[in-house]
Write a protein that holds these residues in place. Sequence first.
Motif, PDB file in Angstrom:
ATOM      1  N   MET A   1       1.008  -1.138  -0.001  1.00 11.16           N
ATOM      2  CA  MET A   1      -0.234  -0.505  -0.274  1.00 11.16           C
ATOM      3  C   MET A   1       0.778   1.110   0.034  1.00 11.16           C
ATOM      4  N   VAL A   2       2.012   1.809   0.791  1.00 12.79           N
ATOM      5  CA  VAL A   2       2.264   2.229   1.143  1.00 12.79           C
ATOM      6  C   VAL A   2       3.880   2.706  -0.798  1.00 12.79           C
ATOM      7  N   VAL A   3       4.122   2.015  -1.210  1.00 12.78           N
ATOM      8  CA  VAL A   3       4.621   1.330  -2.176  1.00 12.78           C
ATOM      9  C   VAL A   3       3.851   1.980  -3.682  1.00 12.78           C
ATOM     10  N   HIS A   4       3.004   1.972  -3.168  1.00 14.31           N
ATOM     11  CA  HIS A   4       1.811   2.410  -3.969  1.00 14.31           C
ATOM     12  C   HIS A   4       1.277   3.900  -4.388  1.00 14.31           C
ATOM     13  N   ALA A   5       1.171   3.832  -2.828  1.00 14.74           N
ATOM     14  CA  ALA A   5       1.006   5.630  -3.078  1.00 14.74           C
ATOM     15  C   ALA A   5       2.350   5.941  -2.987  1.00 14.74           C
ATOM     16  N   MET A   6       3.232   5.515  -2.591  1.00 17.51           N
ATOM     17  CA  MET A   6       4.567   7.154  -3.334  1.00 17.51           C
ATOM     18  C   MET A   6       4.717   6.646  -5.226  1.00 17.51           C
ATOM     19  N   VAL A   7       4.497   5.534  -5.928  1.00 21.75           N
ATOM     20  CA  VAL A   7       3.946   5.265  -7.029  1.00 21.75           C
ATOM     21  C   VAL A   7       3.157   6.573  -8.167  1.00 21.75           C
ATOM     22  N   SER A   8       2.134   6.492  -7.340  1.00 22.72           N
ATOM     23  CA  SER A   8       1.238   7.664  -7.249  1.00 22.72           C
ATOM     24  C   SER A   8       1.621   8.972  -7.450  1.00 22.72           C
ATOM     25  N   ARG A   9       1.621   8.908  -6.461  1.00 23.39           N
ATOM     26  CA  ARG A   9       2.379  10.583  -6.040  1.00 23.39           C
ATOM     27  C   ARG A   9       3.637  11.291  -7.121  1.00 23.39           C
ATOM     28  N   PHE A  10       4.987   9.939  -7.352  1.00 23.37           N
ATOM     29  CA  PHE A  10       5.306   9.815  -7.930  1.00 23.37           C
ATOM     30  C   PHE A  10       4.951  10.368  -9.788  1.00 23.37           C
ATOM     31  N   ARG A  11       4.270   9.600  -9.898  1.00 23.06           N
ATOM     32  CA  ARG A  11       3.440  10.247 -11.434  1.00 23.06           C
ATOM     33  C   ARG A  11       2.346  10.931 -11.353  1.00 23.06           C
ATOM     34  N   ASP A  12       2.046  11.818  -9.772  1.00 27.03           N
ATOM     35  CA  ASP A  12       1.434  12.861 -10.536  1.00 27.03           C
ATOM     36  C   ASP A  12       1.906  14.608  -9.318  1.00 27.03           C
ATOM     37  N   CYS A  13       2.950  14.196  -9.582  1.00 28.07           N
ATOM     38  CA  CYS A  13       3.365  15.595  -8.889  1.00 28.07           C
ATOM     39  C   CYS A  13       4.508  16.247 -10.490  1.00 28.07           C
ATOM     40  N   THR A  14       4.371  16.058 -11.355  1.00 25.00           N
ATOM     41  CA  THR A  14       4.881  16.350 -12.233  1.00 25.00           C
ATOM     42  C   THR A  14       4.079  18.431 -12.535  1.00 25.00           C
ATOM     43  N   ASN A  15       3.527  18.156 -11.513  1.00 26.14           N
ATOM     44  CA  ASN A  15       3.064  20.069 -11.974  1.00 26.14           C
ATOM     45  C   ASN A  15       3.075  21.356 -10.622  1.00 26.14           C
ATOM     46  N   GLU A  16       3.555  20.314 -10.346  1.00 31.08           N
ATOM     47  CA  GLU A  16       3.991  20.768  -9.054  1.00 31.08           C
ATOM     48  C   GLU A  16       5.332  21.428  -8.774  1.00 31.08           C
ATOM     49  N   LYS A  17       5.455  22.373  -8.199  1.00 32.28           N
ATOM     50  CA  LYS A  17       6.475  23.510  -7.629  1.00 32.28           C
ATOM     51  C   LYS A  17       7.636  22.484  -6.642  1.00 32.28           C
ATOM     52  N   ASN A  18       8.883  22.185  -7.351  1.00 32.57           N
ATOM     53  CA  ASN A  18       9.374  21.639  -7.337  1.00 32.57           C
ATOM     54  C   ASN A  18       9.735  20.017  -7.335  1.00 32.57           C
ATOM     55  N   TYR A  19       9.122  19.725  -8.597  1.00 30.21           N
ATOM     56  CA  TYR A  19       8.413  18.176  -8.723  1.00 30.21           C
ATOM     57  C   TYR A  19       9.886  17.361  -8.731  1.00 30.21           C
ATOM     58  N   ILE A  20      11.353  17.849  -9.310  1.00 29.55           N
ATOM     59  CA  ILE A  20      12.021  17.225  -8.949  1.00 29.55           C
ATOM     60  C   ILE A  20      12.417  16.675  -8.268  1.00 29.55           C
ATOM     61  N   LEU A  21      12.490  17.489  -7.061  1.00 27.20           N
ATOM     62  CA  LEU A  21      12.960  17.168  -5.254  1.00 27.20           C
ATOM     63  C   LEU A  21      12.513  16.185  -5.330  1.00 27.20           C
ATOM     64  N   ILE A  22      10.552  16.383  -4.662  1.00 24.14           N
ATOM     65  CA  ILE A  22      10.238  15.302  -4.290  1.00 24.14           C
ATOM     66  C   ILE A  22       9.727  13.638  -5.127  1.00 24.14           C
ATOM     67  N   ARG A  23      10.515  14.265  -6.561  1.00 25.37           N
ATOM     68  CA  ARG A  23      10.421  12.703  -7.316  1.00 25.37           C
ATOM     69  C   ARG A  23      12.304  12.076  -6.612  1.00 25.37           C
ATOM     70  N   TYR A  24      12.857  12.703  -6.496  1.00 25.41           N
ATOM     71  CA  TYR A  24      13.857  12.441  -5.429  1.00 25.41           C
ATOM     72  C   TYR A  24      13.810  12.057  -4.149  1.00 25.41           C
ATOM     73  N   ASP A  25      12.816  12.213  -3.272  1.00 24.85           N
ATOM     74  CA  ASP A  25      12.538  12.490  -1.936  1.00 24.85           C
ATOM     75  C   ASP A  25      11.713  10.794  -2.542  1.00 24.85           C
ATOM     76  N   ILE A  26      11.104  10.458  -3.442  1.00 23.97           N
ATOM     77  CA  ILE A  26      10.073  10.054  -3.148  1.00 23.97           C
ATOM     78  C   ILE A  26      10.896   7.989  -3.817  1.00 23.97           C
ATOM     79  N   LEU A  27      11.985   8.595  -4.477  1.00 21.51           N
ATOM     80  CA  LEU A  27      12.646   7.033  -4.759  1.00 21.51           C
ATOM     81  C   LEU A  27      13.823   6.803  -3.187  1.00 21.51           C
ATOM     82  N   GLN A  28      14.395   8.368  -2.923  1.00 21.98           N
ATOM     83  CA  GLN A  28      15.001   7.245  -1.650  1.00 21.98           C
ATOM     84  C   GLN A  28      13.912   7.372  -0.882  1.00 21.98           C
TER      85      GLN A  28
END
Length: 70
Positions: A1-28
């Motif tokens: 469930m956690v992994v699914h939520a993180m994957v979903s967040r990774f895919r959907d955050c491209t319209n947000e400010k600093n999405y590169i950092l958000i994606r990096y944090d998700i991968l960490q």
Amino acid sequence: MVVHAMVSRFRDCTNEKNYILIRYDILQGLRSLYDELKGASIKEQALELIEMEEDPKYQKKYRTVWRNVQ
């Protein structure tokens, strides 16, 4: 469930400010989860997310999180 939520967040955050950092944090976060659980599916998901990135510069940055993983 956690992994699914993180994957979903990774895919959907491209319209947000600093999405590169958000994606990096998700991968960490996925890396930390993988280090604790040693789940191959977590690693596969993370590598698929990295491949989704279109910019080679950021793909390289994201791969640094998953360096040295057997």
